[in-house]
Design a protein around this motif. Sequence first.
Motif, mmCIF file in Angstrom:
data_model
loop_
_atom_site.group_PDB
_atom_site.id
_atom_site.type_symbol
_atom_site.label_atom_id
_atom_site.label_comp_id
_atom_site.label_asym_id
_atom_site.label_seq_id
_atom_site.Cartn_x
_atom_site.Cartn_y
_atom_site.Cartn_z
ATOM 1 N N VAL A 188 -23.782 67.592 -77.793
ATOM 2 C CA VAL A 188 -23.124 66.512 -76.689
ATOM 3 C C VAL A 188 -21.997 67.399 -76.015
ATOM 4 O O VAL A 188 -21.380 67.285 -75.052
ATOM 5 N N ASP A 189 -21.203 68.174 -77.087
ATOM 6 C CA ASP A 189 -20.072 68.907 -76.504
ATOM 7 C C ASP A 189 -20.374 69.986 -75.609
ATOM 8 O O ASP A 189 -19.604 70.221 -74.617
ATOM 9 N N SER A 190 -21.617 70.625 -75.767
ATOM 10 C CA SER A 190 -22.004 71.504 -74.704
ATOM 11 C C SER A 190 -22.236 70.998 -73.436
ATOM 12 O O SER A 190 -22.158 71.591 -72.339
ATOM 13 N N ILE A 191 -22.855 69.719 -73.496
ATOM 14 C CA ILE A 191 -23.253 69.159 -72.278
ATOM 15 C C ILE A 191 -22.125 68.796 -71.521
ATOM 16 O O ILE A 191 -21.859 68.871 -70.188
ATOM 17 N N ILE A 192 -21.030 68.148 -72.250
ATOM 18 C CA ILE A 192 -19.662 67.779 -71.616
ATOM 19 C C ILE A 192 -18.973 68.975 -70.768
ATOM 20 O O ILE A 192 -18.217 68.903 -69.994
ATOM 21 N N SER A 193 -19.078 70.032 -71.585
ATOM 22 C CA SER A 193 -18.577 71.332 -70.927
ATOM 23 C C SER A 193 -19.134 71.904 -69.722
ATOM 24 O O SER A 193 -18.644 72.639 -68.751
ATOM 25 N N TYR A 236 -23.539 61.713 -83.852
ATOM 26 C CA TYR A 236 -24.860 61.740 -83.117
ATOM 27 C C TYR A 236 -24.588 60.785 -82.002
ATOM 28 O O TYR A 236 -24.084 59.670 -82.203
ATOM 29 N N VAL A 237 -25.306 61.178 -80.854
ATOM 30 C CA VAL A 237 -25.210 60.293 -79.699
ATOM 31 C C VAL A 237 -26.690 60.005 -79.217
ATOM 32 O O VAL A 237 -27.444 61.238 -79.111
ATOM 33 N N LEU A 253 -29.755 69.607 -67.198
ATOM 34 C CA LEU A 253 -28.613 69.974 -68.263
ATOM 35 C C LEU A 253 -29.089 70.128 -69.724
ATOM 36 O O LEU A 253 -28.616 70.984 -70.353
ATOM 37 N N PHE A 254 -29.887 68.925 -70.028
ATOM 38 C CA PHE A 254 -30.148 68.864 -71.368
ATOM 39 C C PHE A 254 -30.908 70.150 -71.743
ATOM 40 O O PHE A 254 -30.727 70.835 -72.968
ATOM 41 N N SER A 255 -31.769 70.678 -70.753
ATOM 42 C CA SER A 255 -32.690 72.031 -71.109
ATOM 43 C C SER A 255 -31.704 73.053 -71.021
ATOM 44 O O SER A 255 -32.190 73.959 -71.872
ATOM 45 N N PHE A 256 -30.704 73.147 -70.176
ATOM 46 C CA PHE A 256 -29.908 74.166 -69.886
ATOM 47 C C PHE A 256 -29.310 74.653 -71.284
ATOM 48 O O PHE A 256 -29.087 75.888 -71.616
ATOM 49 N N VAL A 257 -28.628 73.719 -71.815
ATOM 50 C CA VAL A 257 -27.831 73.933 -72.992
ATOM 51 C C VAL A 257 -28.619 74.705 -74.236
ATOM 52 O O VAL A 257 -28.118 75.111 -74.894
ATOM 53 N N GLY A 258 -30.077 74.399 -74.065
ATOM 54 C CA GLY A 258 -30.700 75.098 -75.322
ATOM 55 C C GLY A 258 -30.899 74.338 -76.560
ATOM 56 O O GLY A 258 -30.975 73.050 -76.353
ATOM 57 N N PHE A 259 -30.463 74.810 -77.628
ATOM 58 C CA PHE A 259 -30.680 74.304 -79.068
ATOM 59 C C PHE A 259 -31.984 73.814 -79.291
ATOM 60 O O PHE A 259 -33.023 74.048 -78.581
#
Length: 314
Positions: A169-174, A91-92, A185-191
């Motif tokens: 985290v991995d999706s944001i790094i991508s 977790y980050v 970006l945090f909101s773009f990746v969803g979840f």
Amino acid sequence: MKKDKISIIVPCYNEEQALPYFYNEVIKLQKEMKNVNFEYLFINDGSKDNTLNVLRELSKKDKKVRYISFSRNFGKEAAIYAGLENSTGDYVAVMDADLQDPPSLLPQMYDSIKNEGYDSVGTRRVTRKGEPPIRSFFARMFYKIINKLSKVEMVDGARDYRLMSRQVVDSIISLKEYNRYSKGLFSFVGFNTKWIEFENVERVAGETKWSFWKLFLYAIEGIIAFSTAPLAIASIIGIIFCIVSMLMILIIIVKTLVFGDPVSGWPSMMCVIFLVGGIQLFCMGIIGQYLSKTYLETKKRPIYIIKETEDRNR
Ligand code: UDP
Ligand code: MG
């Protein structure tokens, strides 16, 4: 059972005064959360003060402290990205060094991910106490505007302080874009994201790096990064002006045929020229903003450059 590991990422720019307070606060978490291991990853974003030395000392003293030092100031967004890329935890968390993001919320955030099935937990301030009223006013306006213009939702008062699972985290790094606007970006990746609210806390030491002007430019950056609506607005203004000018041409032709043409109307003509010229420049400016972002994006420059790390296990 293997213990979970939480990486805490701390972007630091000229934070020598705040860091000792921050470290004292953040190690208290270890006592409270016995079933997790911690890793503290400080990113020295080209500080001009003694921050790097403070970090060197801390990491010598405490093996859990890691640091990455940039070759110059790359900005908080780059620091967050470097932290995410180099973190090793399950977790980050991202946390400011000035204790404006209360570490005491972390156990609750961890609990929400672990037991309530969320993938990430964000925080938002419900008050803007201690902030100049004019700044709060513009901040509110900004959130209204961007939420109208963009499909990605931006939460008013949301801070960068959040805890995420490895998957998030991995999706944001991508997302490798150069112009990084984290809130988007945090909101773009969803979840599944849970929001925890808290009262604004003032900085423990040192001073804010954000002037009003810097915030204003940052706001424009956010709009450009997450919406192309301004381009549409430019086209619409263009169409409206074409229609208006057609009507004006018709009126002038009819007027000249009926009344003849005494040379007059110079002042009104100047006004129209200035108005149209202004609007044209404004719309070109909008296009220019997007073009400049595209230009920077196509260069594929690195988001940050590392000069030094604590060098453990590297
Ligand atoms: N920060 C950074 N690089 C910068 C500016 C700021 O890493 O170019 C860090 C800073 O050290 C702090 C966090 O970002 O940990 C938030 O900055 P600040 O407290 O100045 O912003 P505010 O809380 O006033 O919005
Ligand atoms: Mg702050």
